[in-house]
Design an enzyme around this catalytic site. Structure first.
Site, PDB file in Angstrom:
ATOM      1  N   THR A  10       0.815  -1.214   0.000  1.00 21.74           N
ATOM      2  CA  THR A  10       0.000   0.000   0.000  1.00 21.74           C
ATOM      3  C   THR A  10       0.847   1.262   0.000  1.00 21.74           C
ATOM      4  OG1 THR A  10      -1.851  -1.107   1.074  1.00 21.74           O
ATOM      5  CG2 THR A  10      -1.760   1.282   1.312  1.00 21.74           C
ATOM      6  N   SER A  52       1.048  -7.162  -1.071  1.00 21.47           N
ATOM      7  CA  SER A  52       1.521  -8.291  -0.264  1.00 21.47           C
ATOM      8  C   SER A  52       0.586  -9.497  -0.348  1.00 21.47           C
ATOM      9  CB  SER A  52       1.755  -7.885   1.191  1.00 21.47           C
ATOM     10  OG  SER A  52       0.549  -7.644   1.863  1.00 21.47           O
ATOM     11  N   THR A  81       1.055  -4.483   4.298  1.00 20.60           N
ATOM     12  CA  THR A  81       0.743  -4.844   5.683  1.00 20.60           C
ATOM     13  C   THR A  81       0.008  -6.170   5.820  1.00 20.60           C
ATOM     14  OG1 THR A  81      -1.284  -3.524   5.633  1.00 20.60           O
ATOM     15  CG2 THR A  81       0.728  -2.444   6.428  1.00 20.60           C
ATOM     16  N   ASP A  82      -0.727  -6.598   4.789  1.00 20.38           N
ATOM     17  CA  ASP A  82      -1.546  -7.804   4.933  1.00 20.38           C
ATOM     18  C   ASP A  82      -0.741  -9.068   5.208  1.00 20.38           C
ATOM     19  OD1 ASP A  82      -4.165  -6.736   4.744  1.00 20.38           O
ATOM     20  OD2 ASP A  82      -3.926  -6.533   2.576  1.00 20.38           O
TER      21      ASP A  82
END
Length: 159
Positions: A10, A52, A81-82
């Site tokens: 992101t 990700s 971040t995932d």
């Protein structure tokens, strides 16, 4: 010298209005570092440009290889971040380096992004923490293997 690797996520997303969707684009990390008043003492290398959720085991092996082969003992990795916690877990086999993963919940290109704060925080963390693998997000540091992303709350939590 601190090595910085970018993988996408992101933090590097660009909004394409014609499609009404985000895609990973060129990294804004040089601008983010400059905005954080970080003007030297690092090397920057793009490893990939992926969300990700699209990263697989081969991509994680590529990140592990790049970090293993790196001659720096302090490394920052920007990451989506995932699945950041998954990549941190893969890197946790490395014991002689301080590795800090960070990212953003909102793209760096957006006015209300957490990218500048998170990158600055990761920059400080990588210089202060002992060898190990960590996630530095939104003012907290988590050890690899003891963290998860709470999707509903949009934050990281200790497990």
């Amino acid at each position: 010298m601190i090595q910085i690797f970018t993988t996408g996520g992101t933090i590097d997303k660009v909004y394409f209005d014609a499609n009404s969707e985000f895609e990973v684009g060129h990294s804004l990390l040089p601008e983010v570092l400059s905005e954080s008043n970080i003007h030297g003492g690092y090397r920057l290398r793009e490893l990939m440009r992926k969300d990700s959720l699209e990263m697989n085991d081969e991509d994680r092996r590529q990140v592990l290889a790049a970090v293993s082969e790196c001659d720096c003992d302090r490394i920052v990795i920007t990451h989506g971040t995932d699945t950041m916690a998954d990549t941190a877990a893969v890197l946790s086999s490395l014991k002689d380096k301080t590795i800090v993963l960070t990212g953003a919940m909102q793209p760096a290109r957006m006015r209300r992004t957490d990218a500048v704060f998170n990158v600055g925080f990761a920059w400080a963390a990588v210089q202060l923490l002992p060898p190990g693998v960590y996630i530095a997000m939104n003012g907290e540091v988590f050890e690899a293997g003891a963290v998860r992303k709470n999707l509903q709350a949009q934050r990281f939590e200790r497990t």
